[in-house]
Design an enzyme around this catalytic site. Structure first.
Site, PDB file in Angstrom:
ATOM      1  N   ASP A  28       0.825  -1.212   0.000  1.00  0.00           N
ATOM      2  CA  ASP A  28       0.000   0.000   0.000  1.00  0.00           C
ATOM      3  C   ASP A  28       0.859   1.262   0.000  1.00  0.00           C
ATOM      4  OD1 ASP A  28      -2.287   1.494   0.039  1.00  0.00           O
ATOM      5  OD2 ASP A  28      -2.759   1.149   2.147  1.00  0.00           O
ATOM      6  N   ASN A  76     -10.614  -2.617  -6.805  1.00  0.00           N
ATOM      7  CA  ASN A  76      -9.787  -1.690  -7.590  1.00  0.00           C
ATOM      8  C   ASN A  76     -10.401  -1.347  -8.954  1.00  0.00           C
ATOM      9  OD1 ASN A  76      -6.538  -2.907  -6.398  1.00  0.00           O
ATOM     10  ND2 ASN A  76      -7.825  -1.261  -5.610  1.00  0.00           N
TER      11      ASN A  76
HETATM   12  C1  FPP Z   1      -1.714   0.346  -3.419  1.00  0.00           C
HETATM   13  O1  FPP Z   1      -1.307   1.630  -3.694  1.00  0.00           O
HETATM   14  C2  FPP Z   1      -1.244  -0.629  -4.354  1.00  0.00           C
HETATM   15  C3  FPP Z   1      -1.998  -1.257  -5.318  1.00  0.00           C
HETATM   16  C4  FPP Z   1      -3.263  -0.756  -5.856  1.00  0.00           C
HETATM   17  C5  FPP Z   1      -1.587  -2.543  -5.824  1.00  0.00           C
HETATM   18  C6  FPP Z   1      -0.125  -2.831  -5.827  1.00  0.00           C
HETATM   19  C7  FPP Z   1       0.387  -2.712  -7.196  1.00  0.00           C
HETATM   20  C8  FPP Z   1       1.680  -2.737  -7.532  1.00  0.00           C
HETATM   21  C9  FPP Z   1       2.797  -2.940  -6.574  1.00  0.00           C
HETATM   22  C10 FPP Z   1       2.039  -2.529  -8.938  1.00  0.00           C
HETATM   23  C11 FPP Z   1       1.478  -3.588  -9.824  1.00  0.00           C
HETATM   24  C12 FPP Z   1       2.047  -4.930  -9.558  1.00  0.00           C
HETATM   25  C13 FPP Z   1       1.382  -6.043  -9.862  1.00  0.00           C
HETATM   26  C14 FPP Z   1       1.999  -7.367  -9.692  1.00  0.00           C
HETATM   27  C15 FPP Z   1       0.008  -5.963 -10.371  1.00  0.00           C
HETATM   28  P1  FPP Z   1      -2.423   2.749  -3.726  1.00  0.00           P
HETATM   29  O2  FPP Z   1      -2.602   3.155  -5.132  1.00  0.00           O
HETATM   30  O3  FPP Z   1      -3.670   2.278  -3.049  1.00  0.00           O
HETATM   31  O4  FPP Z   1      -1.720   3.845  -2.874  1.00  0.00           O
HETATM   32  P2  FPP Z   1      -2.422   5.016  -2.042  1.00  0.00           P
HETATM   33  O5  FPP Z   1      -3.203   4.358  -0.954  1.00  0.00           O
HETATM   34  O6  FPP Z   1      -1.248   5.789  -1.524  1.00  0.00           O
HETATM   35  O7  FPP Z   1      -3.262   5.801  -3.000  1.00  0.00           O
END
Ligand code: FPP
Length: 257
Positions: A28, A76
């Protein structure tokens, strides 16, 4: 550190030296990482993939044999279309560009979650990665993609109910172990340790069934900054925990005779 009772052993078991055999990670903070640098969220996700690579590479050095990472949740899909397609593209690239290296390193890749709504190109990449690494056993990498624990549990219940309806099973046949076999994590032991980054302290519909006896470590760092040292710190924290699986402290039990 206490051993899991017999019924739990196949589902949760630490590595012999007290390391967590299976670590699950809620990655996250990609968006906040990008925002704090004045960058688009897509660059946060790209940096997130680099962090994922560092972390997977370091994991076996700490006695970890299996890692499950939350790459894309069923919730998502509610994000803006551009961000959803960027996450899909990154997933494709990650699997495609890293597959040869993962394969060579003895990594078995599994994608858990629903296949519904995924495009044919993603489906074929997933299938290719799973079949090409099926014989590997040195390290298990499970990517939870289009995954939500509640839909997974509902799907499992529906599949069992269908068997009952078809006369292939009786309601009493359902046990904790047999229910597990209907989940998309059927072949995997339960996570010993669940890590969430970014300071948030929630499960967010991740591995609800499987987390029953997991230890939680919350690290106040944004996912793109993650890597070897932070994973090591989480493993060290895990080693200090005493897992009792609902039983008594070993020393108290001995003192009670
Ligand atoms: C959360 O960050 C992360 C995700 C939505 C998923 C994790 C994705 C990756 C590490 C990249 C893609 C990798 C694969 C294997 C699909 P957020 O966007 O929720 O962060 P925030 O809470 O700060 O907005």
């Amino acid at each position: 550190m206490a051993l899991a009772p017999p019924g739990l052993r196949s589902r949760a078991q630490s590595a012999p030296d007290g390391a967590p055999a299976h670590v699950a990670i809620i990655m996250d903070g990609n968006g906040r990482w990008a925002k704090s640098r004045g960058l688009p969220r897509s660059l946060g996700h790209r940096a997130g993939v680099a962090a994922l690579k560092r972390t997977v590479e370091a994991a076996p050095d700490f006695g970890i044999g299996r890692m499950t990472v939350f790459g894309f949740s069923t919730e998502n899909w509610r994000r803006p279309a551009g961000e959803v397609s960027e996450l899909m593209r990154l997933m494709k690239n990650y699997v495609q560009s890293d597959l040869a290296r993962l394969e060579k390193a003895g990594v078995r890749v599994r994608i858990i979650g629903s296949r519904e709504g995924l495009t044919p190109d993603i489906l074929s990449i997933i299938e290719h990665a799973e079949t090409h690494t099926a014989g590997n056993d040195r390290f298990h990498l499970q990517v939870a993609f289009n995954y939500g624990a509640r839909p997974d549990i509902v799907n499992a219940a529906q599949r069992f109910a269908a068997r009952v309806k078809a006369g292939l099973a009786e309601p009493e046949d359902l046990t904790e172990d047999s229910f597990q076999s209907y989940l998309s994590t059927a072949d995997s032991p339960a996570p010993d340790l669940i890590i969430r980054t970014s300071g948030e302290q929630r499960l967010s519909n991740f591995m609800l069934w499987e987390a029953a006896y997991a230890e939680f470590v919350f690290q106040d760092v944004l996912w793109p900054d993650y890597g070897r040292e932070l994973l090591k710190a989480a493993v060290e924290e895990f080693r200090t925990r005493e897992r009792r699986y609902g039983g008594a402290d070993v020393n108290d039990a001995l003192a009670a005779g």
